[in-house]
Design an enzyme around this catalytic site. Structure first.
Site, PDB file in Angstrom:
ATOM      1  N   SER A   1       5.218  -0.669  -7.442  1.00 60.35           N
ATOM      2  CA  SER A   1       5.520   0.178  -8.595  1.00 60.35           C
ATOM      3  C   SER A   1       7.006   0.443  -8.709  1.00 60.35           C
ATOM      4  O   SER A   1       7.783   0.169  -7.796  1.00 60.35           O
ATOM      5  CB  SER A   1       4.759   1.501  -8.479  1.00 60.35           C
ATOM      6  OG  SER A   1       5.116   2.177  -7.281  1.00 60.35           O
TER       7      SER A   1
ATOM      8  N   MET B   1      -1.308   5.735  -5.614  1.00 62.30           N
ATOM      9  CA  MET B   1      -0.162   4.892  -5.234  1.00 62.30           C
ATOM     10  C   MET B   1       0.304   5.289  -3.838  1.00 62.30           C
ATOM     11  O   MET B   1       1.282   6.010  -3.666  1.00 62.30           O
ATOM     12  CB  MET B   1       0.955   5.030  -6.269  1.00 62.30           C
ATOM     13  CG  MET B   1       0.617   4.383  -7.595  1.00 62.30           C
ATOM     14  SD  MET B   1       1.996   4.484  -8.761  1.00 62.30           S
ATOM     15  CE  MET B   1       1.438   3.348 -10.049  1.00 62.30           C
ATOM     16  N   LEU B   2      -0.432   4.803  -2.846  1.00 63.01           N
ATOM     17  CA  LEU B   2      -0.159   5.134  -1.455  1.00 63.01           C
ATOM     18  C   LEU B   2      -0.046   3.856  -0.635  1.00 63.01           C
ATOM     19  O   LEU B   2      -0.844   2.926  -0.812  1.00 63.01           O
ATOM     20  CB  LEU B   2      -1.283   6.008  -0.883  1.00 63.01           C
ATOM     21  CG  LEU B   2      -1.468   7.376  -1.536  1.00 63.01           C
ATOM     22  CD1 LEU B   2      -2.765   8.023  -1.072  1.00 63.01           C
ATOM     23  CD2 LEU B   2      -0.270   8.277  -1.225  1.00 63.01           C
ATOM     24  N   ALA B   3       0.914   3.824   0.273  1.00 63.93           N
ATOM     25  CA  ALA B   3       1.155   2.627   1.071  1.00 63.93           C
ATOM     26  C   ALA B   3      -0.069   2.235   1.889  1.00 63.93           C
ATOM     27  O   ALA B   3      -0.422   1.053   1.979  1.00 63.93           O
ATOM     28  CB  ALA B   3       2.356   2.850   1.995  1.00 63.93           C
ATOM     29  N   HIS B   4      -0.742   3.219   2.472  1.00 64.94           N
ATOM     30  CA  HIS B   4      -1.882   2.892   3.338  1.00 64.94           C
ATOM     31  C   HIS B   4      -3.084   2.421   2.519  1.00 64.94           C
ATOM     32  O   HIS B   4      -3.890   1.629   3.015  1.00 64.94           O
ATOM     33  CB  HIS B   4      -2.248   4.071   4.237  1.00 64.94           C
ATOM     34  CG  HIS B   4      -2.251   5.405   3.570  1.00 64.94           C
ATOM     35  ND1 HIS B   4      -1.096   6.110   3.304  1.00 64.94           N
ATOM     36  CD2 HIS B   4      -3.263   6.180   3.114  1.00 64.94           C
ATOM     37  CE1 HIS B   4      -1.411   7.259   2.720  1.00 64.94           C
ATOM     38  NE2 HIS B   4      -2.720   7.321   2.581  1.00 64.94           N
TER      39      HIS B   4
ATOM     40  N   GLU C   1       9.442 -12.762  -2.246  1.00 64.76           N
ATOM     41  CA  GLU C   1      10.085 -11.452  -2.297  1.00 64.76           C
ATOM     42  C   GLU C   1      11.419 -11.537  -3.010  1.00 64.76           C
ATOM     43  O   GLU C   1      12.274 -12.333  -2.646  1.00 64.76           O
ATOM     44  CB  GLU C   1      10.283 -10.911  -0.874  1.00 64.76           C
ATOM     45  CG  GLU C   1      11.049  -9.610  -0.774  1.00 64.76           C
ATOM     46  CD  GLU C   1      10.444  -8.490  -1.611  1.00 64.76           C
ATOM     47  OE1 GLU C   1      11.158  -7.975  -2.493  1.00 64.76           O
ATOM     48  OE2 GLU C   1       9.258  -8.143  -1.398  1.00 64.76           O
TER      49      GLU C   1
ATOM     50  N   VAL D   1      11.957  19.277 -19.264  1.00 65.12           N
ATOM     51  CA  VAL D   1      13.372  18.998 -19.482  1.00 65.12           C
ATOM     52  C   VAL D   1      13.459  18.032 -20.659  1.00 65.12           C
ATOM     53  O   VAL D   1      12.929  16.923 -20.599  1.00 65.12           O
ATOM     54  CB  VAL D   1      14.018  18.393 -18.224  1.00 65.12           C
ATOM     55  CG1 VAL D   1      15.483  18.030 -18.493  1.00 65.12           C
ATOM     56  CG2 VAL D   1      13.920  19.359 -17.048  1.00 65.12           C
TER      57      VAL D   1
ATOM     58  N   HIS E   1      -7.177  22.127  24.581  1.00 66.93           N
ATOM     59  CA  HIS E   1      -6.526  23.424  24.376  1.00 66.93           C
ATOM     60  C   HIS E   1      -5.270  23.500  25.243  1.00 66.93           C
ATOM     61  O   HIS E   1      -5.299  23.059  26.396  1.00 66.93           O
ATOM     62  CB  HIS E   1      -7.484  24.553  24.761  1.00 66.93           C
ATOM     63  CG  HIS E   1      -6.849  25.906  24.721  1.00 66.93           C
ATOM     64  ND1 HIS E   1      -6.621  26.583  23.542  1.00 66.93           N
ATOM     65  CD2 HIS E   1      -6.375  26.703  25.713  1.00 66.93           C
ATOM     66  CE1 HIS E   1      -6.054  27.746  23.811  1.00 66.93           C
ATOM     67  NE2 HIS E   1      -5.891  27.845  25.127  1.00 66.93           N
TER      68      HIS E   1
END
Length: 472
Positions: A146, A325-328, A33, A238, A451
């Site tokens: 990413s 691009m999702l952590a899970h 890391e 932009v 409920h």
């Protein structure tokens, strides 16, 4: 030279989960890391800190606008931004320490520094002091995640022109915030600062927000966000940001114009500009090209169905490969690749990967959208149920939004579920489990729901597929 069964480069959700699963399976494992802390973008400058600010800002707005109606008398809430940011940092610290604990518990070696693959089975790590060491391993998993996508001609300084990272650490609430990009990150962080007092304008190149999500869901969500005060400029781009003055001046043109034909350009003033046009795979400095690891045209690492790259013994998962691009998603891939390396049959079902936008109300989906099914010419039935007809939502005055279930017209198998509403991010778990087991809308409709709860709306939407909703 230290030797391992597996070295994982990167300790985001994909990387650290992969390492833990590998260690559980008896593999001698190390992680590399480059940050001083573990957890990757998600824990340090992404999912976790943004959710802390979303939570805090929601409570701030609720205290200022909703308490009186419920009979709770409080004076107008005062924002202590410094303390709110400290609350966010505390959330990050707790999660980062949790990953540290998991590494120790599972006897995983942590090597800090920038990792580079010098050959199959060899990872060179350069520490912050410039010193290098080489680690030897039977297998390597690339889990480097990413990075922020840059917008040509607009330099990010993380002070006035910021990415999502800088937007989490602003030292004061901007009077005017211009968000470039109406995707998940832009809408979430834009909503944080809108609640805290900023005037927020979102500029999006496409003619809709939330590209890739169900178009009906996107339209309704946009209306709800506009009702809250967010402004949208769709079909616009932009083209530059002038940072020379006290105020930023962003030049905006129609999306379809080009430098030759021009278009009606206009300038928008802003105190802060947030560039949130997406993310790109992070592969810089990994030595992939030299190692012979094949990449695709978008800079992602090419892998087969078992996460193997073009080089034997080197695998890749998460944001650095194809897919959402999702952590899970990265976590599930981390578990799967660890099991594959250990000789088991790891697998990820990409048809059942939920996605959540943590605005208020939340937006959640799993499976196919109506747009997907129409494009694929799949016959389907729709069941919809609004939260205005849900007892708990009425009691809580959380009636914005709806649940939509899409089921195969022939088999009734659930193909997709979409929710706009309070707590949608938690509610989507039930449809995800149902779909994982191949459930029909009838299965959900016949399942007893407590409920009064918000998930009753999921049951009613399932009943609505067969046009037999009870409370609508």
């Amino acid at each position: 030279m230290a030797s391992y069964d597996l070295i994982v480069i990167g300790t985001g959700p994909g990387g650290y989960v992969c390492a833990v699963r590998a260690a559980q399976l008896g593999l001698k494992t190390a992680v590399v890391e480059k940050r001083a802390t573990l957890g990757g973008t998600c824990l340090n400058v992404g999912c976790i800190p943004s959710k802390a600010l979303l939570h805090a800002s929601e409570l701030f707005e609720e205290a200022g606008h909703a308490f009186a109606k419920m009979g709770i008398g409080v004076s107008k809430p005062k924002l202590d931004l410094k303390q709110m940011l400290a609350f966010k940092d505390e959330a990050v610290d707790g999660n980062v320490k949790g990953v540290d604990f998991l590494m120790k518990k599972n006897k995983i070696d942590v090597v800090h520094g920038a990792g580079r693959i010098t050959a199959p089975g060899k990872v060179e790590v350069t520490g912050g002091d410039g010193k290098t060491q080489t680690l030897e391993t039977k297998n390597i998993v690339i889990a480097t995640g990413s990075d922020v996508a840059q917008l040509k001609g607009i330099a990010i300084d993380e002070k006035r022109v910021v990415s999502s990272t800088g937007a989490l650490t602003l030292d004061k609430v901007p009077e005017k915030l211009l968000v470039i990009g109406a995707g998940v990150i832009g809408l979430e962080l834009g909503s944080v600062w809108r609640r805290l007092g900023a005037e927020v304008t979102v500029v999006e190149f496409l003619d809709r927000i939330l590209p890739g999500m169900d178009s009906e869901v996107a339209r309704q969500s946009q209306r709800l966000l506009e009702k809250q005060g967010m402004k949208f400029r769709l079909g616009a781009k932009v083209t530059g940001v002038d940072t020379s003055g006290k105020k930023l001046k962003a030049t905006i043109e129609p999306a379809k114009s080009d430098s030759k034909s021009g278009g009606t350009a206009e300038a928008l003033d802003a105190d802060v500009v947030l560039v949130a046009i997406g993310r790109v795979p992070y592969t810089e400095g990994l030595g992939l090209q030299e190692a012979g690891v094949a990449m695709d045209e978008r800079g992602r690492v090419k892998t087969d169905a078992h996460f193997a790259t073009s080089v034997k013994g080197i695998y890749a998962i998460g944001d650095v490969i194809t897919g959402p691009m999702l952590a899970h998603k990265a976590e599930d891939e981390g578990v799967a690749v660890a099991e594959i390396i250990a000789g088991q049959a790891g697998h990820v079902n990409y048809d059942v990967i939920p996605a959540v936008v943590y605005t208020y109300p939340e937006i959640a989906s799993v499976g196919k959208s109506e747009d997907d099914l129409k494009a694929a010419n799949v016959a389907y039935n729709v069941g919809k149920f609004p939260f205005t007809a849900n007892g708990r939502a009425k009691a809580n005055q959380q009636t914005d939004g709806f649940v939509k279930i899409l089921a195969d017209a022939k088999t009734d198998r659930v193909l997709g579920v979409h929710i706009v509403g309070a707590d949608a991010g938690n509610m989507i778990a039930e449809p995800a489990v149902a779909m994982e087991f191949g459930a029909s809308s009838e299965d959900i409709a016949r399942t007893c729901h407590a409920h009064p709860t918000l998930p009753e709306a999921v049951k009613e939407a399932a009943l609505a597929v067969d046009k037999r909703a009870i409370h609508m």
